[in-house]
Motif scaffolding. Structure first.
Motif, PDB file in Angstrom:
ATOM      1  N   TRP A  65     -11.748   1.920 -12.020  1.00  0.00           N
ATOM      2  CA  TRP A  65     -10.698   2.692 -12.685  1.00  0.00           C
ATOM      3  C   TRP A  65      -9.375   2.464 -11.950  1.00  0.00           C
ATOM      4  O   TRP A  65      -8.728   3.395 -11.496  1.00  0.00           O
ATOM      5  CB  TRP A  65     -11.046   4.179 -12.664  1.00  0.00           C
ATOM      6  N   ARG A  66      -8.993   1.224 -11.807  1.00  0.00           N
ATOM      7  CA  ARG A  66      -7.852   0.892 -10.957  1.00  0.00           C
ATOM      8  C   ARG A  66      -6.509   1.312 -11.547  1.00  0.00           C
ATOM      9  O   ARG A  66      -5.504   1.364 -10.837  1.00  0.00           O
ATOM     10  CB  ARG A  66      -7.849  -0.608 -10.649  1.00  0.00           C
ATOM     11  N   ASN A  67      -6.478   1.594 -12.843  1.00  0.00           N
ATOM     12  CA  ASN A  67      -5.217   1.984 -13.487  1.00  0.00           C
ATOM     13  C   ASN A  67      -5.160   3.463 -13.846  1.00  0.00           C
ATOM     14  O   ASN A  67      -4.228   3.892 -14.523  1.00  0.00           O
ATOM     15  CB  ASN A  67      -4.994   1.131 -14.744  1.00  0.00           C
ATOM     16  N   LEU A  93      -4.112   3.958   1.111  1.00  0.00           N
ATOM     17  CA  LEU A  93      -4.783   3.799  -0.174  1.00  0.00           C
ATOM     18  C   LEU A  93      -3.850   4.084  -1.348  1.00  0.00           C
ATOM     19  O   LEU A  93      -3.991   3.489  -2.419  1.00  0.00           O
ATOM     20  CB  LEU A  93      -6.013   4.706  -0.246  1.00  0.00           C
ATOM     21  N   SER A  94      -2.898   4.988  -1.155  1.00  0.00           N
ATOM     22  CA  SER A  94      -1.959   5.311  -2.239  1.00  0.00           C
ATOM     23  C   SER A  94      -1.051   4.134  -2.568  1.00  0.00           C
ATOM     24  O   SER A  94      -0.430   4.104  -3.638  1.00  0.00           O
ATOM     25  CB  SER A  94      -1.127   6.542  -1.878  1.00  0.00           C
ATOM     26  N   ASN A  95      -0.964   3.171  -1.646  1.00  0.00           N
ATOM     27  CA  ASN A  95      -0.207   1.947  -1.916  1.00  0.00           C
ATOM     28  C   ASN A  95      -1.019   0.924  -2.688  1.00  0.00           C
ATOM     29  O   ASN A  95      -0.487  -0.097  -3.109  1.00  0.00           O
ATOM     30  CB  ASN A  95       0.279   1.331  -0.599  1.00  0.00           C
ATOM     31  N   GLN A  96      -2.320   1.218  -2.883  1.00  0.00           N
ATOM     32  CA  GLN A  96      -3.208   0.313  -3.606  1.00  0.00           C
ATOM     33  C   GLN A  96      -3.617   0.868  -4.966  1.00  0.00           C
ATOM     34  O   GLN A  96      -4.379   0.225  -5.697  1.00  0.00           O
ATOM     35  CB  GLN A  96      -4.481   0.057  -2.783  1.00  0.00           C
ATOM     36  N   HIS A  97      -3.144   2.050  -5.295  1.00  0.00           N
ATOM     37  CA  HIS A  97      -3.585   2.742  -6.516  1.00  0.00           C
ATOM     38  C   HIS A  97      -2.419   3.589  -7.029  1.00  0.00           C
ATOM     39  O   HIS A  97      -1.625   4.108  -6.229  1.00  0.00           O
ATOM     40  CB  HIS A  97      -4.784   3.641  -6.188  1.00  0.00           C
ATOM     41  N   PRO A  98      -2.300   3.758  -8.355  1.00  0.00           N
ATOM     42  CA  PRO A  98      -1.222   4.606  -8.881  1.00  0.00           C
ATOM     43  C   PRO A  98      -1.422   6.088  -8.526  1.00  0.00           C
ATOM     44  O   PRO A  98      -2.342   6.729  -9.028  1.00  0.00           O
ATOM     45  CB  PRO A  98      -1.289   4.384 -10.396  1.00  0.00           C
ATOM     46  N   VAL A  99      -0.595   6.592  -7.617  1.00  0.00           N
ATOM     47  CA  VAL A  99      -0.649   7.983  -7.181  1.00  0.00           C
ATOM     48  C   VAL A  99       0.750   8.577  -7.297  1.00  0.00           C
ATOM     49  O   VAL A  99       1.723   7.980  -6.820  1.00  0.00           O
ATOM     50  CB  VAL A  99      -1.151   8.115  -5.727  1.00  0.00           C
ATOM     51  N   ASN A 116       7.657   9.315   0.448  1.00  0.00           N
ATOM     52  CA  ASN A 116       9.107   9.081   0.351  1.00  0.00           C
ATOM     53  C   ASN A 116       9.622   8.275   1.534  1.00  0.00           C
ATOM     54  O   ASN A 116      10.470   7.380   1.384  1.00  0.00           O
ATOM     55  CB  ASN A 116       9.864  10.409   0.275  1.00  0.00           C
ATOM     56  N   ASN A 117       9.105   8.597   2.723  1.00  0.00           N
ATOM     57  CA  ASN A 117       9.595   7.953   3.949  1.00  0.00           C
ATOM     58  C   ASN A 117       8.850   6.664   4.294  1.00  0.00           C
ATOM     59  O   ASN A 117       9.217   5.972   5.248  1.00  0.00           O
ATOM     60  CB  ASN A 117       9.482   8.927   5.129  1.00  0.00           C
ATOM     61  N   LYS A 118       7.761   6.389   3.532  1.00  0.00           N
ATOM     62  CA  LYS A 118       6.940   5.194   3.761  1.00  0.00           C
ATOM     63  C   LYS A 118       6.325   5.172   5.166  1.00  0.00           C
ATOM     64  O   LYS A 118       6.070   4.115   5.738  1.00  0.00           O
ATOM     65  CB  LYS A 118       7.741   3.917   3.498  1.00  0.00           C
ATOM     66  N   LYS A 119       6.109   6.350   5.720  1.00  0.00           N
ATOM     67  CA  LYS A 119       5.414   6.501   6.998  1.00  0.00           C
ATOM     68  C   LYS A 119       4.904   7.931   7.105  1.00  0.00           C
ATOM     69  O   LYS A 119       5.426   8.832   6.428  1.00  0.00           O
ATOM     70  CB  LYS A 119       6.338   6.191   8.173  1.00  0.00           C
ATOM     71  N   CYS A 157      -8.410  10.273  -0.553  1.00  0.00           N
ATOM     72  CA  CYS A 157      -9.037   9.008  -0.145  1.00  0.00           C
ATOM     73  C   CYS A 157     -10.343   8.779  -0.911  1.00  0.00           C
ATOM     74  O   CYS A 157     -10.607   7.673  -1.404  1.00  0.00           O
ATOM     75  CB  CYS A 157      -9.324   9.012   1.356  1.00  0.00           C
ATOM     76  N   GLY A 158     -11.155   9.832  -1.019  1.00  0.00           N
ATOM     77  CA  GLY A 158     -12.421   9.710  -1.730  1.00  0.00           C
ATOM     78  C   GLY A 158     -12.231   9.399  -3.200  1.00  0.00           C
ATOM     79  O   GLY A 158     -12.955   8.570  -3.770  1.00  0.00           O
TER      80      GLY A 158
END
Length: 350
Positions: free
Chosen positions: A196-198, A247-253, A217-220, A185-186
């Motif tokens: 550094w959004r990409n 947050l991982s849905n807002q950034h490439p992880v 994988n399970n989206k939850k 998260c940090g």
């Protein structure tokens, strides 16, 4: 008191004396192995030997400065050590709850910081429940979570500020390990702040501590089924915090898992090559470089720059490395899971 929210204040002025500005070390060895530029953010060199002092220290400072706090309470190994150190610097009493399987040298390290240690619970989740119950029954005491709080994430985001200053460039990727998700998260919040959004973040777990991968994988949020205790104890959390998934849905992880054997092998190699003992949990991230699996995940060139977060060096000792549980065959089988895909290499062959 279980702290849910606190007034905003500047972490640089409140807790500037707790975490230190850690080195960003260029690794000749890992750069040679991977054919790209590998930089190590050495959080194991923090005064309390892990990145936890960033988030935990920041929250402790806010609690003490803004409330009538007479005692800080936390649980877990690295969070406990960070809280004990912060309490000493802030002249505040500290009580740390630890599970029954905590190594004796960790208990002594926390006690040497002046904290009271209570051994309760068979695992970290049970210890956390005892700690929260203790706070509910002791006025003017405050619970400091290990990873699931906005102040923890804010404190941890300072790593990105330092990397930006030290690297002088935008990295092509950041590799970190994931336990409860507070560091992830940090890092994401820090990347968002410096735009550094990409920049992709490779989030590494071990096969039996992979709540983040399962949740992705399970989206939850998905709990890990507890089996035998993993060697990467700092990653041994039943489920990640919901903010890590959000947050991982807002950034490439990219979630990746590796075997305990890969972590232990990387731990040993890192000690030989860099003359430092790091935890198997932290070594899980480095294992992507030693195994060269990094090239199966990222498209890298000789000019690329990759930052690996070395998260800590508390839960490791020479005695541990010599124990049977930390022995691994040579060569080490490379077993990596990404999503539903499994990559295997034996003796260097696909």
């Amino acid at each position: 008191m279980l702290v849910s929210s606190l007034n905003t204040c500047n972490p640089r002025t409140v807790s500037s004396k707790l975490p230190i500005y850690t080195p960003l070390h260029y690794s000749n060895v890992l750069s040679s192995i991977t054919g790209t530029n590998i930089y190590l953010k050495l959080e194991n060199l923090q005064t309390c030997n892990s990145f936890k002092i960033r988030g935990v220290g920041y929250m402790c400072s806010k609690v003490v400065s803004e409330n009538n706090c007479q005692m800080l309470v936390s649980s877990g190994i690295n969070a406990g050590i960070a809280c004990a150190y912060a309490g000493k610097k802030l002249n505040t009493m500290v009580t740390i709850f630890l599970p029954m399987n905590t190594p004796e040298f960790i208990i002594k390290k926390i006690q040497n910081e002046g904290a009271n240690v209570i051994i309760k619970g068979k695992d970290i989740e049970e210890s956390e429940l005892y700690a929260k119950n203790f706070v509910e029954n002791n006025q003017f005491s405050y619970y400091i979570p290990s990873y699931d709080h906005p102040d923890i994430w804010e404190g941890n985001s300072s790593i990105i500020d330092e990397i930006k200053s030290q690297l002088g460039d935008i990295p092509d990727a950041i590799i970190t390990v994931v336990g409860g998700g507070g560091l992830l998260c940090g890092l994401i919040q820090g990347c968002q702040k410096v735009r550094w959004r990409n920049v992709p973040i490779i989030a590494v777990e071990t096969h039996n501590t992979n709540s983040f991968q399962l949740s992705t994988n399970n989206k939850k949020i998905t709990e890990v089924e507890k089996g035998s205790e993993p060697l990467a104890r700092s990653l041994n959390v039943k489920k990640i915090c919901s903010q890590a998934l959000n947050l991982s849905n807002q950034h490439p992880v990219v979630p990746i898992t590796v075997s305990d054997a890969m972590s232990i092998h990387a731990c040993r190699k890192f000690a030989d090559d860099h003359k430092m003992l790091i935890e198997p949990s932290s070594a899980a991230a480095v294992s992507l470089c030693y195994s060269n699996v990094i090239h199966d995940i990222l498209e890298l060139e000789s000019t690329s720059k990759v930052v690996v977060i070395i998260t800590g060096g508390n839960d490791i000792s020479l005695k541990q490395l010599e124990s049977p549980n930390y022995k691994c065959s040579t060569p080490v089988p490379i077993i990596v899971k990404s999503g539903s895909d499994i990559y295997m290499k034996l003796n260097g062959q696909n």
